[in-house]
Each structure stands twice: as structure tokens, then as C-alpha cells.
Scaffold this motif. Structure first.
Motif, PDB file in Angstrom:
ATOM      1  N   ALA A  10      66.069 -15.611  19.878  1.00 21.20           N
ATOM      2  CA  ALA A  10      66.524 -16.376  21.053  1.00 21.20           C
ATOM      3  C   ALA A  10      65.618 -17.571  21.309  1.00 21.20           C
ATOM      4  O   ALA A  10      66.071 -18.613  21.789  1.00 21.20           O
ATOM      5  N   LYS A  11      64.326 -17.431  20.973  1.00 21.59           N
ATOM      6  CA  LYS A  11      63.387 -18.544  21.172  1.00 21.59           C
ATOM      7  C   LYS A  11      63.405 -19.539  20.012  1.00 21.59           C
ATOM      8  O   LYS A  11      62.621 -20.496  19.998  1.00 21.59           O
ATOM      9  N   GLY A  12      64.244 -19.257  19.006  1.00 23.39           N
ATOM     10  CA  GLY A  12      64.369 -20.169  17.872  1.00 23.39           C
ATOM     11  C   GLY A  12      63.208 -20.078  16.893  1.00 23.39           C
ATOM     12  O   GLY A  12      62.999 -20.973  16.075  1.00 23.39           O
ATOM     13  N   ARG A  13      62.454 -18.965  16.976  1.00 25.35           N
ATOM     14  CA  ARG A  13      61.298 -18.819  16.088  1.00 25.35           C
ATOM     15  C   ARG A  13      61.596 -18.027  14.832  1.00 25.35           C
ATOM     16  O   ARG A  13      60.782 -17.944  13.929  1.00 25.35           O
ATOM     17  N   LEU A  14      62.766 -17.382  14.833  1.00 25.37           N
ATOM     18  CA  LEU A  14      63.116 -16.513  13.709  1.00 25.37           C
ATOM     19  C   LEU A  14      64.611 -16.673  13.468  1.00 25.37           C
ATOM     20  O   LEU A  14      65.391 -16.759  14.432  1.00 25.37           O
ATOM     21  N   THR A  36      41.524   2.693  16.923  1.00 24.00           N
ATOM     22  CA  THR A  36      40.835   3.167  18.126  1.00 24.00           C
ATOM     23  C   THR A  36      40.073   2.031  18.809  1.00 24.00           C
ATOM     24  O   THR A  36      39.562   1.126  18.142  1.00 24.00           O
ATOM     25  N   SER A  37      39.986   2.109  20.143  1.00 24.58           N
ATOM     26  CA  SER A  37      39.247   1.102  20.903  1.00 24.58           C
ATOM     27  C   SER A  37      37.796   1.488  21.083  1.00 24.58           C
ATOM     28  O   SER A  37      36.934   0.615  21.196  1.00 24.58           O
ATOM     29  N   ALA A  38      37.510   2.775  21.160  1.00 21.75           N
ATOM     30  CA  ALA A  38      36.147   3.164  21.537  1.00 21.75           C
ATOM     31  C   ALA A  38      35.669   4.464  20.901  1.00 21.75           C
ATOM     32  O   ALA A  38      34.526   4.866  21.128  1.00 21.75           O
TER      33      ALA A  38
HETATM   34  N1  3HC Z   1      55.269 -10.198  21.767  1.00 21.47           N
HETATM   35  C1  3HC Z   1      55.499 -11.427  21.290  1.00 21.47           C
HETATM   36  N2  3HC Z   1      55.227 -12.569  21.969  1.00 21.47           N
HETATM   37  C2  3HC Z   1      54.725 -12.425  23.207  1.00 21.47           C
HETATM   38  C3  3HC Z   1      54.475 -11.168  23.794  1.00 21.47           C
HETATM   39  C4  3HC Z   1      54.770 -10.033  23.008  1.00 21.47           C
HETATM   40  N3  3HC Z   1      54.542  -8.785  23.460  1.00 21.47           N
HETATM   41  N4  3HC Z   1      53.959 -11.369  25.036  1.00 21.47           N
HETATM   42  C5  3HC Z   1      53.902 -12.696  25.232  1.00 21.47           C
HETATM   43  N5  3HC Z   1      54.346 -13.319  24.126  1.00 21.47           N
HETATM   44  C6  3HC Z   1      54.423 -14.775  23.918  1.00 21.47           C
HETATM   45  C7  3HC Z   1      55.568 -15.377  24.667  1.00 21.47           C
HETATM   46  O1  3HC Z   1      56.756 -15.334  23.893  1.00 21.47           O
HETATM   47  C8  3HC Z   1      55.078 -16.782  24.887  1.00 21.47           C
HETATM   48  O2  3HC Z   1      55.268 -17.554  23.737  1.00 21.47           O
HETATM   49  P1  3HC Z   1      55.812 -19.095  23.856  1.00 21.47           P
HETATM   50  O3  3HC Z   1      54.907 -19.753  24.866  1.00 21.47           O
HETATM   51  O4  3HC Z   1      55.682 -19.642  22.474  1.00 21.47           O
HETATM   52  O5  3HC Z   1      57.211 -18.978  24.330  1.00 21.47           O
HETATM   53  C9  3HC Z   1      53.578 -16.639  25.048  1.00 21.47           C
HETATM   54  O6  3HC Z   1      53.235 -15.380  24.442  1.00 21.47           O
HETATM   55  C10 3HC Z   1      53.172 -16.637  26.492  1.00 21.47           C
HETATM   56  O7  3HC Z   1      53.883 -15.607  27.139  1.00 21.47           O
HETATM   57  P2  3HC Z   1      54.523 -15.752  28.595  1.00 21.47           P
HETATM   58  O8  3HC Z   1      54.852 -17.186  28.904  1.00 21.47           O
HETATM   59  O9  3HC Z   1      55.580 -14.736  28.745  1.00 21.47           O
HETATM   60  O10 3HC Z   1      53.398 -15.234  29.577  1.00 21.47           O
HETATM   61  P3  3HC Z   1      51.909 -15.712  29.760  1.00 21.47           P
HETATM   62  O11 3HC Z   1      51.704 -17.145  29.485  1.00 21.47           O
HETATM   63  O12 3HC Z   1      51.560 -15.141  31.075  1.00 21.47           O
HETATM   64  O13 3HC Z   1      51.137 -14.912  28.608  1.00 21.47           O
HETATM   65  C11 3HC Z   1      49.980 -13.038  27.740  1.00 21.47           C
HETATM   66  C12 3HC Z   1      51.201 -13.507  28.511  1.00 21.47           C
HETATM   67  C13 3HC Z   1      50.057 -13.554  26.310  1.00 21.47           C
HETATM   68  C14 3HC Z   1      50.042 -11.522  27.751  1.00 21.47           C
HETATM   69  C15 3HC Z   1      48.712 -13.608  28.441  1.00 21.47           C
HETATM   70  O14 3HC Z   1      48.762 -13.323  29.825  1.00 21.47           O
HETATM   71  C16 3HC Z   1      47.425 -13.057  27.869  1.00 21.47           C
HETATM   72  O15 3HC Z   1      46.975 -13.447  26.812  1.00 21.47           O
HETATM   73  N6  3HC Z   1      46.808 -12.116  28.618  1.00 21.47           N
HETATM   74  C17 3HC Z   1      45.531 -11.506  28.230  1.00 21.47           C
HETATM   75  C18 3HC Z   1      45.797 -10.419  27.242  1.00 21.47           C
HETATM   76  C19 3HC Z   1      44.531  -9.758  26.793  1.00 21.47           C
HETATM   77  O16 3HC Z   1      43.433 -10.057  27.222  1.00 21.47           O
HETATM   78  N7  3HC Z   1      44.721  -8.821  25.888  1.00 21.47           N
HETATM   79  C20 3HC Z   1      43.602  -8.064  25.358  1.00 21.47           C
HETATM   80  C21 3HC Z   1      43.625  -6.739  26.000  1.00 21.47           C
HETATM   81  S1  3HC Z   1      42.322  -5.720  25.366  1.00 21.47           S
HETATM   82  C22 3HC Z   1      42.994  -5.000  24.017  1.00 21.47           C
HETATM   83  O17 3HC Z   1      44.100  -5.198  23.615  1.00 21.47           O
HETATM   84  C23 3HC Z   1      42.105  -4.047  23.328  1.00 21.47           C
HETATM   85  C24 3HC Z   1      42.429  -2.627  23.627  1.00 21.47           C
HETATM   86  O18 3HC Z   1      41.546  -1.850  22.851  1.00 21.47           O
HETATM   87  C25 3HC Z   1      42.337  -2.266  25.070  1.00 21.47           C
END
Ligand code: 3HC
Length: 295
Positions: A67-71, A130-132
Motif C-alpha cells: 500500500a505504501k508503494g514499497r513492495l 535474548t535481551s538480557a
Molecule cells: N514494520 C515496518 N515498518 C514500520 C513499523 C513496523 N512494525 N513501524 C513503523 N514503521 C515505519 C513506518 O511505515 C514509517 O515508514 P515511512 O515513514 O517510510 O512511511 C516509519 O516507520 C515511521 O513510522 P510512523 O510514521 O508510523 O510512526 P513514527 O514516526 O512515530 O515511528 C517508530 C514509529 C519507528 C516505532 C518510532 O517511534 C521509533 O523508532 N521508536 C523508538 C523505537 C525503539 O527505541 N525501539 C527499540 C526498543 S528496545 C528493543 O527493541 C530491544 C529489546 O531487547 C527490548
């Protein structure tokens, strides 16, 4: 643009057949990433209900890319066809690399590693997300611990570039090199770090999240104010309480417990508010309620 997989699988850094154990947030994301890169993916799930829900969630995620035109629609179909799902770990026998992504519970992970070791070929790599928990302890139930390492992706797998690679004192040099080549070929940026609880990211991130929870617990600040402060003041994409909700409060608590078990430092101890929320089933975004509401 996304890579467009063909139905015929192709090797990526020498790997063709990948196994993923667990279809939660991380397992599903890793399986999708591998499928989009043309790999043959076998996803092993523990609950029969996941046999139906895992492919449905994969299709929905791929549809969003279309839908986003990426695939292309053809790319979506090929990626969907590249992932097969089953409940039997024995079906992973021909996998060259298996990534374990089950619940953050040492007993469960040890059981998976012990079984995988008997199932796969001697030269197959066994990786944990695993995270930890200790990678070394997981390697301890494997006959050839040289084939075990941590391969820690970040959520959302599709968006975040980092992969922490965690060799133990016993991991073969060639296993480290092959894993590094593999995640690099997937488009990720690996960093190799030692086997300490939390590695780099969670060792730094979790104390920060817990400190934010304590600010709310003590009545010092609202969740909204803490989040707004860090989003507007430090340009973080999500404030710490939104991020804790996003990771899952049960996962944050489990990582904190593991960090605390190793370090004995008060800064790693889960605040009672976090423990009570988890006991109450208030788990963050996935349950509809955490420090914020997602109804
Ligand atoms: N799958 C694919 N693409 C995704 C996605 C997913 N699950 N979630 C978001 N995206 C993409 C969107 O399609 C969008 O792409 P585009 O701009 O090209 O259209 C882009 O990411 C931005 O998404 P949104 O506009 O919907 O929303 P945000 O700008 O608010 O971004 C977020 C969402 C990417 C989740 C951002 O808020 C973020 O990076 N948050 C921090 C996440 C983080 O810190 N993660 C680490 C957690 S710790 C961890 O994982 C380790 C574990 O051990 C705990």
C-alpha cells in the motif's frame, strides 16, 4: 525500495534456509525481513493458534508495504510463499541458521536450544535474540557451544538498523564472521559486544526506562510530562513511558529482573509499580493499556 524476492530462494552471505523459533514481535519481524531478502524461512511456533495467526499477520504487514508503494504485489506473494509455519522444532533439521525468539524466560530458551542442538546439522548456527539472558548459559546445553551466539535485533525490526552480535568465550571465530556477514547482507549494522546482561542497548536503556517509571510512581511527574520532556527536549522519537509500553511492560520487567540478577544494583530493580502493572495484565500497547491508553 524493498528488495524484491523471487520464488526461487537465493543465498544471502552463504545462507539459504533460515529457521525462526517464536512468532512474537521479534520472531515475526525477523522472519519477514529474511523472506523479503529471498530466503527460505521456516517459522516454528509453540501454540497451534499461531499456525493461522502468524501467516495472517505476515500478510497484513506485507500488504502495508504494498500500500505504501514499497513492495510489488509479486514481491508480497513471493515473501509470503517463502515462509512456512509449523509447531515441530524437528522441521528445522535442514536449516543453516536458526534464530530463537521465544519468550524471555531462561527455562523456555534452554529447552529450545537443547532440542535444536539435536535436530540441526553440526555446522548450523544457533542464535538467540535474548535481551538480557546469558548466551553462555544457553550455549551450555549445546554439545558444540562454538556454534552459539546472540543476534539481537531491535523493534521494529524493519525500521531499526542495529543488530548486537554477542559471541561467548566459546563461540567459533567463523561463526561470528558468518553471522556478521549475514546481518550486514540483510541491511543491518552489527556491533559485536561481550556476553553481559543487557549487552549495550538494554544495559543503558532499561535503567533509563525504570527511572522514568519511578518518576511516575513517586507522583513526581505524569507519564505525559515525562514523555513530552524527552521527546521535545532530547528529540527521542518516543518518550520513555511510551517506549516501555511499546516494548511491553512484561518484557521490560523481565529484562530488569535479569539485569538485576547479574548486577545486584538498585538501579536495575523493577519498581513495584511496574511489577504490579504486569501482574494486573496491564502490559502496554499489546494489552490496550499501559502508562498510556491504546483503546
Ligand atoms: N514494520 C515496518 N515498518 C514500520 C513499523 C513496523 N512494525 N513501524 C513503523 N514503521 C515505519 C513506518 O511505515 C514509517 O515508514 P515511512 O515513514 O517510510 O512511511 C516509519 O516507520 C515511521 O513510522 P510512523 O510514521 O508510523 O510512526 P513514527 O514516526 O512515530 O515511528 C517508530 C514509529 C519507528 C516505532 C518510532 O517511534 C521509533 O523508532 N521508536 C523508538 C523505537 C525503539 O527505541 N525501539 C527499540 C526498543 S528496545 C528493543 O527493541 C530491544 C529489546 O531487547 C527490548
Amino acid at each position: 525500495a524493498e528488495p524484491t524476492p523471487s520464488r526461487a530462494t537465493r543465498a544471502l552471505a552463504g545462507f539459504t534456509r533460515i529457521g525462526v523459533v517464536g512468532s512474537g514481535t521479534m520472531g515475526a519481524g525477523i522472519a519477514e525481513l529474511c523472506a523479503l531478502n529471498g530466503l527460505d524461512v521456516r517459522l516454528a511456533v509453540s501454540r497451534p493458534a499461531s499456525l493461522e495467526s502468524a501467516p495472517r499477520r505476515l500478510a497484513a504487514s506485507l500488504d502495508r508495504r504494498v500500500a505504501k508503494g514499497r513492495l510489488t504485489p509479486e514481491g508480497r506473494d513471493a515473501a509470503l510463499a517463502a515462509v512456512s509455519v509449523g509447531t515441530d522444532l524437528g522441521d528445522l533439521a535442514d536449516r543453516e541458521l536458526v534464530v530463537e525468539a521465544v519468550v524471555e524466560d531462561e527455562a523456555v530458551k534452554l529447552a529450545v536450544f537443547s532440542t535444536l542442538d539435536k535436530v540441526v546439522e553440526p555446522d548450523a548456527i544457533l542464535a538467540s535474540t535474548t535481551s538480557a539472558l546469558s548466551i553462555t548459559r544457553l550455549a551450555g546445553v549445546v554439545q558444540h557451544p562454538g556454534r552459539v551466539l546472540g543476534v539481537h535485533f531491535f523493534n521494529p525490526v524493519a525500521v531499526l538498523d542495529l543488530v548486537e552480535l554477542i559471541p561467548t568465550l566459546l563461540t567459533d571465530e567463523s561463526v561470528c564472521r558468518r553471522a556478521e556477514e549475514f546481518v550486514t547482507a540483510l541491511g543491518k549494522k552489527p556491533v559485536t559486544v561481550g556476553d553481559r546482561s543487557g549487552f549495550v542497548v538494554n544495559a543503558l536503556l532499561i535503567p533509563y526506562l525504570l527511572a522514568a517509571i519511578r518518576m511516575v510512581e513517586s507522583g513526581y511527574s505524569s507519564a505525559e510530562s515525562v514523555d513530552q520532556a524527552m521527546e521535545s527536549g532530547c528529540a527521542h522519537p518516543m518518550g520513555p513511558l511510551k517506549l516501555a509500553d511499546f516494548i511491553g511492560l512484561d518484557v521490560v520487567a523481565a529484562i530488569a529482573e535479569a539485569l538485576h540478577a547479574e548486577s545486584r544494583q538498585p538501579l536495575h530493580a523493577p519498581p513495584p509499580l511496574l511489577s504490579r502493572m504486569v501482574e494486573a495484565g496491564i502490559l502496554g500497547r499489546k494489552s490496550g493499556r499501559g502508562f498510556h491508553s491504546y483503546a
